[in-house]
Design a protein around this motif. Structure first.
Motif, PDB file in Angstrom:
ATOM      1  N   VAL A   1       0.356  -1.221   0.112  1.00 28.37           N
ATOM      2  CA  VAL A   1      -0.291  -0.237  -0.104  1.00 28.37           C
ATOM      3  C   VAL A   1       0.864   1.210   0.069  1.00 28.37           C
ATOM      4  O   VAL A   1       0.382   2.862  -0.590  1.00 28.37           O
ATOM      5  CB  VAL A   1      -0.739  -0.250   1.116  1.00 28.37           C
ATOM      6  CG1 VAL A   1      -2.180   1.463   1.413  1.00 28.37           C
ATOM      7  CG2 VAL A   1      -2.188  -0.885   1.436  1.00 28.37           C
TER       8      VAL A   1
ATOM      9  N   CYS B   1       1.768   1.773  -3.039  1.00 29.98           N
ATOM     10  CA  CYS B   1       1.121   1.917  -4.203  1.00 29.98           C
ATOM     11  C   CYS B   1       0.514   4.153  -4.237  1.00 29.98           C
ATOM     12  O   CYS B   1       0.730   3.910  -4.972  1.00 29.98           O
ATOM     13  CB  CYS B   1      -0.260   1.367  -4.356  1.00 29.98           C
ATOM     14  SG  CYS B   1      -1.850   1.407  -4.916  1.00 29.98           S
ATOM     15  N   LYS B   2       0.423   3.608  -2.792  1.00 32.32           N
ATOM     16  CA  LYS B   2       0.336   5.323  -2.756  1.00 32.32           C
ATOM     17  C   LYS B   2       1.252   6.514  -3.121  1.00 32.32           C
ATOM     18  O   LYS B   2       0.907   7.407  -3.825  1.00 32.32           O
ATOM     19  CB  LYS B   2      -0.016   5.046  -1.095  1.00 32.32           C
ATOM     20  CG  LYS B   2      -0.782   5.176  -0.598  1.00 32.32           C
ATOM     21  CD  LYS B   2      -0.832   5.149   1.028  1.00 32.32           C
ATOM     22  CE  LYS B   2      -2.148   4.733   1.443  1.00 32.32           C
ATOM     23  NZ  LYS B   2      -2.867   4.770   3.229  1.00 32.32           N
TER      24      LYS B   2
ATOM     25  N   ARG C   1       0.669   6.291  -6.717  1.00 31.96           N
ATOM     26  CA  ARG C   1      -0.065   7.722  -7.243  1.00 31.96           C
ATOM     27  C   ARG C   1       0.091   9.022  -6.477  1.00 31.96           C
ATOM     28  O   ARG C   1      -0.532  10.048  -7.658  1.00 31.96           O
ATOM     29  CB  ARG C   1      -1.321   7.325  -6.359  1.00 31.96           C
ATOM     30  CG  ARG C   1      -2.167   6.058  -6.257  1.00 31.96           C
ATOM     31  CD  ARG C   1      -2.880   5.622  -7.902  1.00 31.96           C
ATOM     32  NE  ARG C   1      -4.162   4.882  -7.777  1.00 31.96           N
ATOM     33  CZ  ARG C   1      -4.374   4.847  -8.263  1.00 31.96           C
ATOM     34  NH1 ARG C   1      -4.413   4.678  -9.905  1.00 31.96           N
ATOM     35  NH2 ARG C   1      -5.153   3.026  -8.463  1.00 31.96           N
TER      36      ARG C   1
ATOM     37  N   CYS D   1      -6.725   0.865  -3.270  1.00 32.62           N
ATOM     38  CA  CYS D   1      -5.602   1.562  -3.861  1.00 32.62           C
ATOM     39  C   CYS D   1      -5.239   0.445  -4.935  1.00 32.62           C
ATOM     40  O   CYS D   1      -4.818   1.565  -5.941  1.00 32.62           O
ATOM     41  CB  CYS D   1      -4.118   2.048  -2.576  1.00 32.62           C
ATOM     42  SG  CYS D   1      -2.735   2.912  -3.882  1.00 32.62           S
TER      43      CYS D   1
END
Length: 288
Positions: free
Chosen positions: A223, A226-227, A230, A257
Motif C-alpha cells: 500500500v 501504491c500510494k 499514485r 489503492c
C-alpha cells in the motif's frame, strides 16, 4: 520416480502428475488432540514430494521432516522436494544480536536425508540455498505467467517496493517489454515500521504501473508503494505478488489503492489467478 503429496497440495499434485504422466499418491496424515502429528508413506527408491507448507507452517514442517525420515528409513535413495513457498526465508540473516538465522535452521534438516533438489517459487533471498551445500535449488519466478495477466492493462512500468525486489521487477518488465525501477525503503528493526520514498527524478505521470513483490503479509509495504506511485502521477496501479498471505485487514488496505491484485496459487486465495503448476512441472521434468 513416484510423486507424493500432502493433502493441502492435491491441486498442484494432480496438475503436475497430469503434465508429467506419472501417478500422484497422497501421504497419510494424522493430527492428534494434543497437537502432535503423524504421517505414513509408501516406500519408494526415488520420490518427488510436494509440500505446501503454509499456513500452519510449524505443524507442516514437522510433517515434512517426519515424511522425509520415514522415506529414508524405507530405502529412498533420492528425494526431490517441491516446496512452492518456503517458510522462514525472510529471516535470512541476523538482524539483531542474539537472533538465529531461521532459514538456515529450517533448511539444515534437509541435509539429514537424501534430498538432492529443492524446487521452490520466488525464494525471498536466493543466497539462503548456500546454507545447505550439496542440495541444488531450482528457484522459479513466474514472470511470464504474471505478464500474461498484466498485459491486458497496458502496463508500461514495473516498480519494486525496494532494491531487494529489483530482480523481480526486471524479469517482469522484460516479459512485458516495459521499463522498471524501485523505491528506497527503510525499516525500523525495533518497531517494524517502514519508511519509503521514491528515487530522485522518478516520474510515473499517466503510466499504468505494476508493483512486484514476493510476499504480501499485512499489506503495509504494498500500500505504501501504491500510494507513492499514485503521488508520482500513475494512472493505475496493479500488483503482482507471488505469495499472498493477506493477514489481518490486508484485504481492506489494498482495496483503497490497488487497481487489481494478482497472486500465484502457492498460497491459495481469492486472488490466486496465476497458476504455477506448469513451471513446477517443467522444473521437475528437467531433473527427473
Amino acid at each position: 520416480m513416484r510423486l507424493y503429496y500432502f493433502k493441502n497440495a492435491e491441486d498442484l499434485a494432480k496438475a503436475i502428475s497430469a503434465r508429467l504422466g506419472i501417478d500422484a499418491r497422497q501421504i497419510e496424515e494424522r493430527d492428534f488432540p494434543d497437537g502432535e502429528v503423524l504421517v505414513r508413506v509408501e516406500p519408494a527408491r526415488e520420490v518427488a514430494l510436494i509440500a505446501r507448507l503454509y499456513p500452519d507452517v510449524n505443524k507442516n514442517l514437522v510433517k515434512l521432516y517426519l515424511a522425509l525420515d520415514a522415506l529414508t528409513d524405507y530405502g529412498a535413495e533420492r528425494i526431490v522436494l517441491v516446496a512452492p513457498y518456503l517458510p522462514y526465508a525472510r529471516q535470512d540473516r541476523r538482524f539483531r544480536e542474539g537472533e538465529p538465522i531461521s532459514s538456515k535452521t529450517v533448511l539444515s534438516h534437509l541435509k539429514l536425508y537424501p534430498v538432492t533438489h529443492v524446487v521452490t517459487v520466488d525464494l525471498h533471498k536466493a543466497y539462503i540455498s548456500d546454507y545447505v551445500g550439496g542440495i541444488r535449488f531450482i528457484n522459479i519466478y513466474p514472470s511470464s505467467q504474471f505478464a500474461e495477466v498484466l498485459r491486458r492493462w497496458n502496463v508500461s512500468h514495473v516498480l519494486s517496493p525496494d532494491a531487494g525486489s529489483l530482480g523481480r521487477a526486471e524479469a517482469l518488465a522484460k516479459a512485458l517489454g516495459a521499463s522498471y525501477d524501485y523505491f528506497e525503503k527503510f525499516r525500523d528493526r525495533e518497531t517494524g515500521e517502514i519508511y519509503m520514498r521514491p528515487r530522485e527524478g522518478t516520474s510515473l505521470q499517466g503510466k499504468a504501473v505494476a508493483i512486484v513483490d514476493d510476499i504480501l503479509a499485512t499489506g503495509g509495504t504494498l500500500v505504501d508503494a501504491c500510494k507513492n506511485a499514485r503521488m508520482l502521477g500513475a494512472s493505475a496501479v496493479y500488483a503482482a505478488v507471488t505469495h499472498c498471505m493477506l493477514l489481518g485487514n490486508a484485504r481492506e488496505k489494498i482495496k483503497g489503492c490497488i487497481s487489481a491484485l494478482y497472486c500465484t496459487n502457492t498460497i491459495p486465495c481469492e486472488y490466486s489467478s496465476v497458476d504455477i503448476a506448469r513451471p513446477l512441472a517443467e522444473a521437475l521434468a528437467s531433473i527427473l
